[in-house]
Design a protein around this motif. Structure first.
Motif, PDB file in Angstrom:
ATOM      1  N   LEU A  85       0.827  -1.201   0.000  1.00  0.00           N
ATOM      2  CA  LEU A  85       0.000   0.000   0.000  1.00  0.00           C
ATOM      3  C   LEU A  85       0.868   1.259   0.000  1.00  0.00           C
ATOM      4  O   LEU A  85       0.574   2.235  -0.709  1.00  0.00           O
ATOM      5  CB  LEU A  85      -0.925  -0.016   1.219  1.00  0.00           C
ATOM      6  CG  LEU A  85      -1.887   1.166   1.367  1.00  0.00           C
ATOM      7  CD1 LEU A  85      -2.805   1.280   0.155  1.00  0.00           C
ATOM      8  CD2 LEU A  85      -2.700   1.035   2.658  1.00  0.00           C
ATOM      9  N   ALA A  86       1.942   1.253   0.784  1.00  0.00           N
ATOM     10  CA  ALA A  86       2.848   2.404   0.799  1.00  0.00           C
ATOM     11  C   ALA A  86       3.494   2.607  -0.571  1.00  0.00           C
ATOM     12  O   ALA A  86       3.659   3.741  -1.036  1.00  0.00           O
ATOM     13  CB  ALA A  86       3.915   2.214   1.877  1.00  0.00           C
ATOM     14  N   PHE A  87       3.880   1.502  -1.229  1.00  0.00           N
ATOM     15  CA  PHE A  87       4.462   1.611  -2.574  1.00  0.00           C
ATOM     16  C   PHE A  87       3.462   2.224  -3.559  1.00  0.00           C
ATOM     17  O   PHE A  87       3.807   3.110  -4.354  1.00  0.00           O
ATOM     18  CB  PHE A  87       4.890   0.216  -3.054  1.00  0.00           C
ATOM     19  CG  PHE A  87       5.275   0.179  -4.505  1.00  0.00           C
ATOM     20  CD1 PHE A  87       6.494   0.669  -4.932  1.00  0.00           C
ATOM     21  CD2 PHE A  87       4.393  -0.346  -5.449  1.00  0.00           C
ATOM     22  CE1 PHE A  87       6.831   0.647  -6.271  1.00  0.00           C
ATOM     23  CE2 PHE A  87       4.727  -0.379  -6.790  1.00  0.00           C
ATOM     24  CZ  PHE A  87       5.960   0.126  -7.208  1.00  0.00           C
ATOM     25  N   LEU A  88       2.204   1.767  -3.517  1.00  0.00           N
ATOM     26  CA  LEU A  88       1.191   2.299  -4.427  1.00  0.00           C
ATOM     27  C   LEU A  88       0.941   3.781  -4.176  1.00  0.00           C
ATOM     28  O   LEU A  88       0.783   4.572  -5.123  1.00  0.00           O
ATOM     29  CB  LEU A  88      -0.110   1.503  -4.273  1.00  0.00           C
ATOM     30  CG  LEU A  88      -0.083   0.048  -4.749  1.00  0.00           C
ATOM     31  CD1 LEU A  88      -1.407  -0.636  -4.436  1.00  0.00           C
ATOM     32  CD2 LEU A  88       0.195  -0.024  -6.246  1.00  0.00           C
ATOM     33  N   GLN A  89       0.899   4.177  -2.902  1.00  0.00           N
ATOM     34  CA  GLN A  89       0.680   5.588  -2.601  1.00  0.00           C
ATOM     35  C   GLN A  89       1.854   6.444  -3.056  1.00  0.00           C
ATOM     36  O   GLN A  89       1.670   7.560  -3.566  1.00  0.00           O
ATOM     37  CB  GLN A  89       0.424   5.757  -1.101  1.00  0.00           C
ATOM     38  CG  GLN A  89      -0.910   5.171  -0.649  1.00  0.00           C
ATOM     39  CD  GLN A  89      -1.059   5.147   0.859  1.00  0.00           C
ATOM     40  OE1 GLN A  89      -0.090   5.339   1.589  1.00  0.00           O
ATOM     41  NE2 GLN A  89      -2.281   4.896   1.346  1.00  0.00           N
ATOM     42  N   GLY A  90       3.071   5.918  -2.909  1.00  0.00           N
ATOM     43  CA  GLY A  90       4.236   6.641  -3.428  1.00  0.00           C
ATOM     44  C   GLY A  90       4.210   6.770  -4.941  1.00  0.00           C
ATOM     45  O   GLY A  90       4.560   7.822  -5.495  1.00  0.00           O
ATOM     46  N   GLU A  91       3.802   5.691  -5.622  1.00  0.00           N
ATOM     47  CA  GLU A  91       3.691   5.754  -7.076  1.00  0.00           C
ATOM     48  C   GLU A  91       2.620   6.749  -7.505  1.00  0.00           C
ATOM     49  O   GLU A  91       2.766   7.453  -8.508  1.00  0.00           O
ATOM     50  CB  GLU A  91       3.366   4.360  -7.637  1.00  0.00           C
ATOM     51  CG  GLU A  91       4.535   3.414  -7.660  1.00  0.00           C
ATOM     52  CD  GLU A  91       5.629   3.893  -8.612  1.00  0.00           C
ATOM     53  OE1 GLU A  91       5.292   4.309  -9.740  1.00  0.00           O
ATOM     54  OE2 GLU A  91       6.808   3.853  -8.219  1.00  0.00           O
ATOM     55  N   ARG A  92       1.524   6.825  -6.767  1.00  0.00           N
ATOM     56  CA  ARG A  92       0.477   7.797  -7.102  1.00  0.00           C
ATOM     57  C   ARG A  92       1.021   9.218  -7.000  1.00  0.00           C
ATOM     58  O   ARG A  92       0.688  10.087  -7.826  1.00  0.00           O
ATOM     59  CB  ARG A  92      -0.717   7.615  -6.173  1.00  0.00           C
ATOM     60  CG  ARG A  92      -1.551   6.364  -6.467  1.00  0.00           C
ATOM     61  CD  ARG A  92      -2.664   6.210  -5.442  1.00  0.00           C
ATOM     62  NE  ARG A  92      -3.623   7.317  -5.533  1.00  0.00           N
ATOM     63  CZ  ARG A  92      -4.617   7.496  -4.671  1.00  0.00           C
ATOM     64  NH1 ARG A  92      -4.753   6.659  -3.628  1.00  0.00           N
ATOM     65  NH2 ARG A  92      -5.451   8.512  -4.822  1.00  0.00           N
ATOM     66  N   ILE A  93       1.861   9.475  -6.010  1.00  0.00           N
ATOM     67  CA  ILE A  93       2.464  10.810  -5.887  1.00  0.00           C
ATOM     68  C   ILE A  93       3.340  11.112  -7.099  1.00  0.00           C
ATOM     69  O   ILE A  93       3.289  12.215  -7.671  1.00  0.00           O
ATOM     70  CB  ILE A  93       3.264  10.907  -4.572  1.00  0.00           C
ATOM     71  CG1 ILE A  93       2.319  10.826  -3.362  1.00  0.00           C
ATOM     72  CG2 ILE A  93       4.074  12.188  -4.531  1.00  0.00           C
ATOM     73  CD1 ILE A  93       3.033  10.783  -2.028  1.00  0.00           C
ATOM     74  N   LYS A  94       4.148  10.116  -7.523  1.00  0.00           N
ATOM     75  CA  LYS A  94       5.003  10.321  -8.693  1.00  0.00           C
ATOM     76  C   LYS A  94       4.168  10.564  -9.945  1.00  0.00           C
ATOM     77  O   LYS A  94       4.461  11.464 -10.749  1.00  0.00           O
ATOM     78  CB  LYS A  94       5.908   9.100  -8.901  1.00  0.00           C
ATOM     79  CG  LYS A  94       6.943   8.908  -7.822  1.00  0.00           C
ATOM     80  CD  LYS A  94       7.788   7.679  -8.107  1.00  0.00           C
ATOM     81  CE  LYS A  94       8.808   7.445  -7.004  1.00  0.00           C
ATOM     82  NZ  LYS A  94       9.617   6.213  -7.243  1.00  0.00           N
ATOM     83  N   ARG A  95       3.130   9.779 -10.128  1.00  0.00           N
ATOM     84  CA  ARG A  95       2.302   9.938 -11.318  1.00  0.00           C
ATOM     85  C   ARG A  95       1.560  11.280 -11.291  1.00  0.00           C
ATOM     86  O   ARG A  95       1.354  11.903 -12.338  1.00  0.00           O
ATOM     87  CB  ARG A  95       1.292   8.800 -11.412  1.00  0.00           C
ATOM     88  CG  ARG A  95       1.907   7.402 -11.372  1.00  0.00           C
ATOM     89  CD  ARG A  95       2.683   7.078 -12.614  1.00  0.00           C
ATOM     90  NE  ARG A  95       3.411   5.814 -12.462  1.00  0.00           N
ATOM     91  CZ  ARG A  95       2.860   4.606 -12.664  1.00  0.00           C
ATOM     92  NH1 ARG A  95       1.595   4.517 -13.034  1.00  0.00           N
ATOM     93  NH2 ARG A  95       3.599   3.517 -12.506  1.00  0.00           N
ATOM     94  N   LEU A  96       1.160  11.738 -10.103  1.00  0.00           N
ATOM     95  CA  LEU A  96       0.523  13.047 -10.011  1.00  0.00           C
ATOM     96  C   LEU A  96       1.492  14.157 -10.417  1.00  0.00           C
ATOM     97  O   LEU A  96       1.108  15.135 -11.078  1.00  0.00           O
ATOM     98  CB  LEU A  96       0.003  13.288  -8.595  1.00  0.00           C
ATOM     99  CG  LEU A  96      -1.355  12.667  -8.254  1.00  0.00           C
ATOM    100  CD1 LEU A  96      -1.684  12.895  -6.784  1.00  0.00           C
ATOM    101  CD2 LEU A  96      -2.455  13.255  -9.128  1.00  0.00           C
ATOM    102  N   ASP A  97       2.759  14.007 -10.003  1.00  0.00           N
ATOM    103  CA  ASP A  97       3.759  14.992 -10.413  1.00  0.00           C
ATOM    104  C   ASP A  97       3.906  15.006 -11.930  1.00  0.00           C
ATOM    105  O   ASP A  97       4.015  16.075 -12.553  1.00  0.00           O
ATOM    106  CB  ASP A  97       5.098  14.679  -9.753  1.00  0.00           C
ATOM    107  CG  ASP A  97       5.055  14.910  -8.237  1.00  0.00           C
ATOM    108  OD1 ASP A  97       4.167  15.658  -7.790  1.00  0.00           O
ATOM    109  OD2 ASP A  97       5.904  14.330  -7.535  1.00  0.00           O
TER     110      ASP A  97
END
Length: 756
Positions: A85-97
């Motif tokens: 879950l932490a990995f997915l949330q981090g990836e969402r931040i990158k994709r939002l950027d």
């Protein structure tokens, strides 16, 4: 207690329903993160969620790992879910950027493209620059197509994730129900663990769906930008395309680029050839030292053998790149000449030439793709082999070197495929442009149809049935040259062979007559000479025609290998008879004019051919006997070494006759016949005392020939002997039997009355 449980269930069900908006959004509502969402605000929320997740991961249930094994497994599962879950949330931040960067990107303008500046502001426009712009446009269109494919794949993946989220919601409701029905005992602790695990899985599924929604928005934004770019470029191409011209400066620039590319390719080719020569030298040294005995030397020999094959493929690919570079210059020159000429016939010929080159490029690209795929398979096998070999071993090192060679081969084939694709796309565009500007009158269409039919006939006549490889030695190096066997070559060679064989047949008949009339050779020997002469002339004619048509003799190796399996069983009898015919002609055990006896058939041999021999029986019926029958069965040749044949004639005279006088009478009758040979002289043998006669046997010899029939001689002698025996009073008896009746016992006789 029941009221409390009911209230708890209602609260949990309300919570579960409150978690449905994300699911409804995924099923068809607005995306989880729309392109218009405030990226900064959403990013702040995600950072908060990520921090909470990290804290939950660090604050694992106290003492869970030190308790029972089941609790330890649950704790490990919870830790894994929190990590994911932490990995997915981090990836969402990158994709939002990334999505925010795309939203802030400046809009596309044609002035930002360097190729647009190369075209110029006023017509006529440079055809080379226009073609570069069209290449740029084709690249943008390819990107749009790739983004479409990516969106389709993401939409399919989205349906799967939506279904997973729906199942996670159902599982969460069931876990909440089980938790509400338990107390604070051990079962309640297990239910609480299960509820937390299911909730984490649902949050993970929701995070995956949200991440996918960001990817979809990003792809849509990228596609929208590229679509706008393609539309503007397409409008510019439509504007400059009618006014484009090929100038001498364009050709000069193109030739300079081609020269520079060829120079780089020659440097690469020389480098590969030097490496190949070193490997060939090492291979010869290893071969000269005898067969390999140790393992490392054998591994080196095998590596060198494979390396030479790969390097040969690399050189072939580099040569293909050089040919494509030259071909690109050639087609530009043809287009320049077609542009400068107003001759419609010349322009149609140019189009037909472009069509032919286009078809060849399609085949070349397909072949490069197949070779690249084969190399990729070999690389995967090598990677598996390297992984299973001992680290640092010689075999692993050789496998890595072979892997590097295969990577180089794949790179060359990728370049070759890319160059062929670019050239093919360029020709496709040109052909489409010419078709749009083609003459639509009746005369123009008729001329185009005629040229197309002519080109179709040429394509059929020059259609390559197969290709053969001819290896020759040039300066100590093996050089492979491929020769194509076309329909025209095959038909021409066949017609030449038929005409040549007919001429040689006429000449052989004439020579056979000359041998018989002037040199006194027998017809049988002349026929054998003619047969052998026709065989030798046919072989010489085949070799001459193959050399004239530039068809290497190695084609027969290919044909033999291809046809041996397919027609071997069907033609084994024909081949057996053919070989038997050659043996019969060579040994001359059976010749024309011989009298033979085979399988109950007797007659004259009238012809000995390669497949069968013709035998005319004494009854005038001709039989075609397969030549193999003469080698597999016992054959009686009456005239093999000489034509003298011994005959026997049996005569019985009555008891009481003078045997000596009968003997002299039979000998004189035989000597008086013209066909009976005097040497050896006729003889008479008193053979036996038969039942009713004295049996005499007349032995005489005749020489078989065209005018001699042995049965006729036998008949004449029988007439003569019968007449002379009658004149001499010597009787020829017939069989007699005595019947004795015994009357010692009466024989009863019964009379039958016909009236009764």
């Amino acid at each position: 207690m029941r009221i409390a449980i009911t209230l708890l269930l209602i609260v949990l069900m309300g919570t579960s329903h409150a978690q449905q908006p994300a699911l409804r959004s995924a099923l068809g509502g607005k995306p989880a993160v729309a392109a218009t969402v405030d990226v900064a605000e959403e990013r702040a929320k995600l950072e908060t969620q990520l921090g909470e997740t990290l804290r939950q991961r660090e604050a694992e249930l106290p003492g869970a790992r030190e308790t029972a094994s089941a609790d330890s497994v649950r704790a490990a599962d919870r830790q894994r879910l929190l990590d994911h879950l932490a990995f997915l949330q981090g990836e969402r931040i990158k994709r939002l950027d990334e999505l925010g960067a795309l939203q802030k990107a400046p809009p596309f303008t044609l002035a930002s493209l360097p190729v647009v500046h190369a075209i110029g502001a006023t017509p006529p426009y440079s055809a080379l620059a226009v073609d570069a712009l069209r290449d740029e446009l084709a690249g943008v269109q390819d990107k749009v197509q790739a983004l479409d494919s990516g969106l389709s794949a993401r939409e399919s993946e989205k349906q799967i994730l939506v279904e997973q989220l729906r199942r996670a919601d159902e599982a969460l409701r069931l876990a909440a129900d089980r938790l509400a029905l338990t107390g604070n005992d051990g079962n309640g602790l297990v239910a609480r663990w299960e509820h937390e695990q299911v909730e984490l899985r649902r949050r993970t599924a929701e995070a995956e769906l949200a991440l996918l929604a960001i990817d979809i928005d990003k792809l849509k934004l990228q596609k929208s930008a590229f679509v706008v770019q393609a539309q503007e470029m397409q409008a510019l191409v439509a504007k400059v395309l009618p006014a484009q011209r090929i100038s001498e400066q364009d050709l000069k620039t193109l030739k300079e680029r081609t020269t520079a590319a060829e120079e780089k390719l020659r440097e690469e080719t020389d480098k590969v050839r030097r490496r190949q020569s070193a490997h060939e030298k090492e291979q010869k040294e290893l071969s000269a030292s005898g067969p390999p005995t140790d393992g490392e030397r054998l591994q080196r020999v095998n590596f060198l053998k494979q390396a030479l094959i790969i390097e040969g493929n690399i050189l072939e690919g580099l040569n293909g790149l050089q040919l494509l570079a030259q071909l690109r210059t050639d087609i530009w020159e043809k287009r320049y000449l077609g542009q400068a000429s107003n001759d419609m016939l010349q322009q149609r010929q140019m189009l037909l030439s472009f069509n032919k080159i286009h078809q060849g490029l399609v085949s070349r690209k397909r072949l490069s793709l197949e070779q690249r795929e084969a190399s990729a398979v070999a690389i995967r096998d090598l990677e598996t082999k390297v992984a299973n070999l001992p680290p640092g071993s010689t075999e692993q090192q050789l496998a890595r070197e072979e892997w590097a060679l295969l990577q180089e081969q794949i790179s060359v084939h990728e370049r070759l495929e890319s160059a062929a694709s670019r050239l093919e796309r360029q020709l496709s565009r040109w052909l489409a442009d010419f078709n749009q500007n083609a003459d639509g009158s009746l005369t123009g269409r008729a001329g185009a149809l005629g040229d197309q039919l002519h080109e179709t006939w040429r394509a059929f006549w020059q259609y390559e049935l197969f290709a053969v490889e001819d290896v020759s030695d040039v300066d100590g190096r093996k050089v492979s040259v491929f020769y194509g066997i076309t329909v025209g070559k095959s038909v021409g060679a066949l017609l030449l062979f038929v005409v040549g064989y007919w001429l040689f047949s006429r000449l052989s008949h004439l020579l056979s007559k000359i041998l018989v009339s002037r040199f006194g050779i027998s017809n049988q020997l002349a026929s054998v000479i003619r047969r052998w002469m026709m065989i030798l002339l046919a072989l010489g004619l085949i070799v001459f025609i193959l050399n004239l048509a530039r068809i290497p003799l190695t084609v027969f190796a290919f044909m033999g290998g291809a046809l041996a399996i397919g027609v071997g069983f069907g033609t084994q009898t024909i081949i057996k008879n053919f070989i038997s015919g050659i043996i019969i002609l060579f040994e001359r055990k059976i010749r024309v004019g011989d009298i033979i006896e085979l399988g109950g058939m007797t007659g004259h041999v009238t012809a000995v051919d390669l497949r069968a021999t013709t035998v005319r029986g004494f009854n005038g019926v001709e039989a075609l006997v397969p030549n193999s029958s003469f080698l597999e069965n016992q054959v009686v040749n009456w005239t093999y070494s000489n034509q003298q044949l011994r005959r026997e004639l049996k005569v019985g005279v009555a008891y009481g006759s003078d045997s000596e006088a009968t003997t002299q009478l039979l000998i004189k009758a035989a000597c008086d016949h013209q066909k009976v040979l005097k040497t050896p002289a006729p003889e008479v043998y008193f053979e036996d005392f038969a039942d009713s006669a004295l049996l005499m046997v007349l032995i005489y010899w005749v020489e078989l020939g065209p005018g001699t029939v042995a049965r006729r001689v036998d008949s004449d002698l029988r007439h003569t002997i019968y007449r002379r025996l009658t004149e001499a009073g010597i009787a020829i008896p017939f069989p007699q039997r005595d019947v004795h009746l015994d009357w010692a016992r009466p024989v009863p006789v019964i009379m039958m009355d016909g009236a009764s």
